[in-house]
Motif scaffolding. Structure first.
Motif, mmCIF file in Angstrom:
data_model
loop_
_atom_site.group_PDB
_atom_site.id
_atom_site.type_symbol
_atom_site.label_atom_id
_atom_site.label_comp_id
_atom_site.label_asym_id
_atom_site.label_seq_id
_atom_site.Cartn_x
_atom_site.Cartn_y
_atom_site.Cartn_z
ATOM 1 N N ILE A 46 1.272 -1.532 0.232
ATOM 2 C CA ILE A 46 -0.029 -0.024 0.165
ATOM 3 C C ILE A 46 1.171 1.115 0.025
ATOM 4 C CG2 ILE A 46 -1.637 1.732 0.913
ATOM 5 C CD1 ILE A 46 -2.984 -1.556 2.303
ATOM 6 N N PRO A 47 1.660 1.786 1.361
ATOM 7 C CA PRO A 47 2.411 2.928 0.722
ATOM 8 C C PRO A 47 3.950 2.580 -0.270
ATOM 9 C CG PRO A 47 2.597 1.283 3.089
ATOM 10 C CD PRO A 47 1.759 0.700 1.760
ATOM 11 N N SER A 48 3.816 1.553 -0.316
ATOM 12 C CA SER A 48 5.653 1.484 -1.704
ATOM 13 C C SER A 48 5.051 1.949 -2.736
ATOM 14 C CB SER A 48 5.866 -0.154 -1.664
ATOM 15 O OG SER A 48 6.351 -0.770 -0.413
ATOM 16 N N ASN A 49 3.350 1.252 -3.656
ATOM 17 C CA ASN A 49 3.292 2.088 -4.788
ATOM 18 C C ASN A 49 2.943 3.391 -4.282
ATOM 19 O OD1 ASN A 49 2.988 -0.235 -6.307
ATOM 20 N ND2 ASN A 49 2.274 -1.239 -4.269
ATOM 21 N N ILE A 50 2.483 4.092 -3.189
ATOM 22 C CA ILE A 50 2.095 5.448 -2.869
ATOM 23 C C ILE A 50 3.656 6.124 -3.482
ATOM 24 C CG2 ILE A 50 1.664 6.957 -1.959
ATOM 25 C CD1 ILE A 50 -0.328 5.531 -0.834
ATOM 26 N N ALA A 51 4.338 5.986 -2.491
ATOM 27 C CA ALA A 51 6.762 5.871 -3.096
ATOM 28 C C ALA A 51 6.480 5.911 -3.645
ATOM 29 C CB ALA A 51 6.981 5.424 -1.861
ATOM 30 N N GLU A 52 6.130 4.826 -4.681
ATOM 31 C CA GLU A 52 6.909 4.945 -5.798
ATOM 32 C C GLU A 52 5.835 5.768 -7.237
ATOM 33 O OE1 GLU A 52 7.673 0.848 -9.593
ATOM 34 O OE2 GLU A 52 6.956 0.741 -7.859
ATOM 35 N N GLY A 53 5.016 5.529 -7.003
ATOM 36 C CA GLY A 53 4.181 6.485 -7.916
ATOM 37 C C GLY A 53 4.230 7.862 -7.685
ATOM 38 N N SER A 54 4.466 8.268 -6.860
ATOM 39 C CA SER A 54 5.824 9.460 -6.492
ATOM 40 C C SER A 54 6.473 10.168 -6.824
ATOM 41 C CB SER A 54 5.049 10.126 -4.574
ATOM 42 O OG SER A 54 6.944 9.707 -4.204
ATOM 43 N N SER A 55 6.989 9.138 -7.525
ATOM 44 C CA SER A 55 8.688 9.779 -8.476
ATOM 45 C C SER A 55 8.387 9.573 -9.288
ATOM 46 C CB SER A 55 9.751 8.509 -7.941
ATOM 47 O OG SER A 55 9.333 6.830 -8.832
ATOM 48 N N ARG A 56 7.299 9.320 -10.003
ATOM 49 C CA ARG A 56 6.755 9.225 -11.378
ATOM 50 C C ARG A 56 5.962 10.690 -12.248
ATOM 51 N NH1 ARG A 56 8.381 4.182 -13.291
ATOM 52 N NH2 ARG A 56 7.928 3.112 -11.641
ATOM 53 N N ASN A 57 6.702 10.995 -12.939
ATOM 54 C CA ASN A 57 7.157 12.201 -14.113
ATOM 55 C C ASN A 57 5.246 12.526 -14.097
ATOM 56 O OD1 ASN A 57 9.266 13.496 -13.519
ATOM 57 N ND2 ASN A 57 10.184 11.824 -15.082
ATOM 58 N N SER A 58 4.701 11.629 -14.353
ATOM 59 C CA SER A 58 3.599 11.864 -15.662
ATOM 60 C C SER A 58 2.166 12.366 -13.893
ATOM 61 C CB SER A 58 3.315 11.426 -16.651
ATOM 62 O OG SER A 58 2.525 10.232 -16.131
ATOM 63 N N PHE A 62 1.759 8.346 -11.799
ATOM 64 C CA PHE A 62 1.228 8.561 -10.670
ATOM 65 C C PHE A 62 -0.613 7.625 -9.767
ATOM 66 C CE2 PHE A 62 0.092 11.130 -5.952
ATOM 67 C CZ PHE A 62 0.781 10.118 -5.769
ATOM 68 N N LYS A 63 -1.015 8.098 -10.663
ATOM 69 C CA LYS A 63 -2.590 7.429 -10.946
ATOM 70 C C LYS A 63 -2.708 5.828 -11.286
ATOM 71 C CE LYS A 63 -5.949 7.899 -13.892
ATOM 72 N NZ LYS A 63 -6.352 5.819 -14.315
ATOM 73 N N ARG A 64 -1.677 4.888 -11.823
ATOM 74 C CA ARG A 64 -1.913 4.164 -11.764
ATOM 75 C C ARG A 64 -1.253 3.195 -10.779
ATOM 76 N NH1 ARG A 64 2.120 -0.009 -13.866
ATOM 77 N NH2 ARG A 64 3.261 1.776 -14.088
ATOM 78 N N PHE A 65 -0.480 3.840 -10.021
ATOM 79 C CA PHE A 65 0.291 3.437 -9.198
ATOM 80 C C PHE A 65 -0.897 3.926 -7.468
ATOM 81 C CE2 PHE A 65 4.242 3.265 -10.795
ATOM 82 C CZ PHE A 65 4.907 1.892 -10.836
ATOM 83 N N LEU A 66 -1.304 4.829 -7.232
ATOM 84 C CA LEU A 66 -2.610 4.887 -6.718
ATOM 85 C C LEU A 66 -3.169 3.439 -6.879
ATOM 86 C CD1 LEU A 66 -2.937 8.403 -6.600
ATOM 87 C CD2 LEU A 66 -1.689 7.438 -4.816
ATOM 88 N N GLU A 67 -4.148 3.202 -7.814
ATOM 89 C CA GLU A 67 -4.638 1.873 -8.024
ATOM 90 C C GLU A 67 -4.578 0.714 -8.017
ATOM 91 O OE1 GLU A 67 -7.245 3.994 -11.814
ATOM 92 O OE2 GLU A 67 -5.175 2.550 -12.563
ATOM 93 N N ILE A 68 -2.875 0.550 -8.323
ATOM 94 C CA ILE A 68 -2.449 -0.305 -7.511
ATOM 95 C C ILE A 68 -2.622 -0.686 -5.875
ATOM 96 C CG2 ILE A 68 -0.139 -1.748 -7.473
ATOM 97 C CD1 ILE A 68 0.219 -0.804 -9.902
#
Length: 119
Positions: A46-58, A62-68
């Motif tokens: 849960i928090p790992s994907n939020i962190a990883e998504g926050s590093s994305r440029n688009s 980011f939304k895709r990682f939030l969905e994961i």
């Protein structure tokens, strides 16, 4: 790039990890490589994907990682229901974690919807 440490959804995700890990200690030893392993891996996601998504440029990425992350949250919720149904913990012991999961799901969903609206 966002600083994930400043995101409330990430902070709440870390709290959920702590609570689930504490609860997982109550599971029988024979579940160490079964439910305990599965639930702890899912909750960390849960928090790992939020962190990883926050590093994305688009925002779309980011939304895709939030969905994961949301999928992992639902996985954890399902596993906790199973843990309860198997009689390993009571519904009372799970109440606080379910409240945290509900709050986290609402926060993630809200951010997903905000990103969609701005796309």
């Amino acid at each position: 790039m966002r600083n994930f440490r400043n995101l409330d959804i990430w902070k709440e995700g870390i709290e959920i990890v702590k609570q689930v890990y504490n609860l997982s200690e109550k599971l029988p030893l024979e579940e160490k490589f079964g439910l305990k392993s599965q639930i702890t891996r899912a909750v960390i996601s849960i928090p790992s994907n939020i962190a990883e998504g926050s590093s994305r440029n688009s925002e779309i990425e980011f939304k895709r990682f939030l969905e994961i992350s949301m999928g992992s949250l639902f996985e954890v919720e399902t596993q906790l229901v199973i843990v309860e149904k198997l009689g390993f913990v009571s519904s009372e012991e799970l109440r606080f974690i379910f409240e945290l999961l509900e709050k986290e799901a609402k926060m993630i969903n809200s951010l997903i919807n905000k990103i969609k609206a701005n796309s």
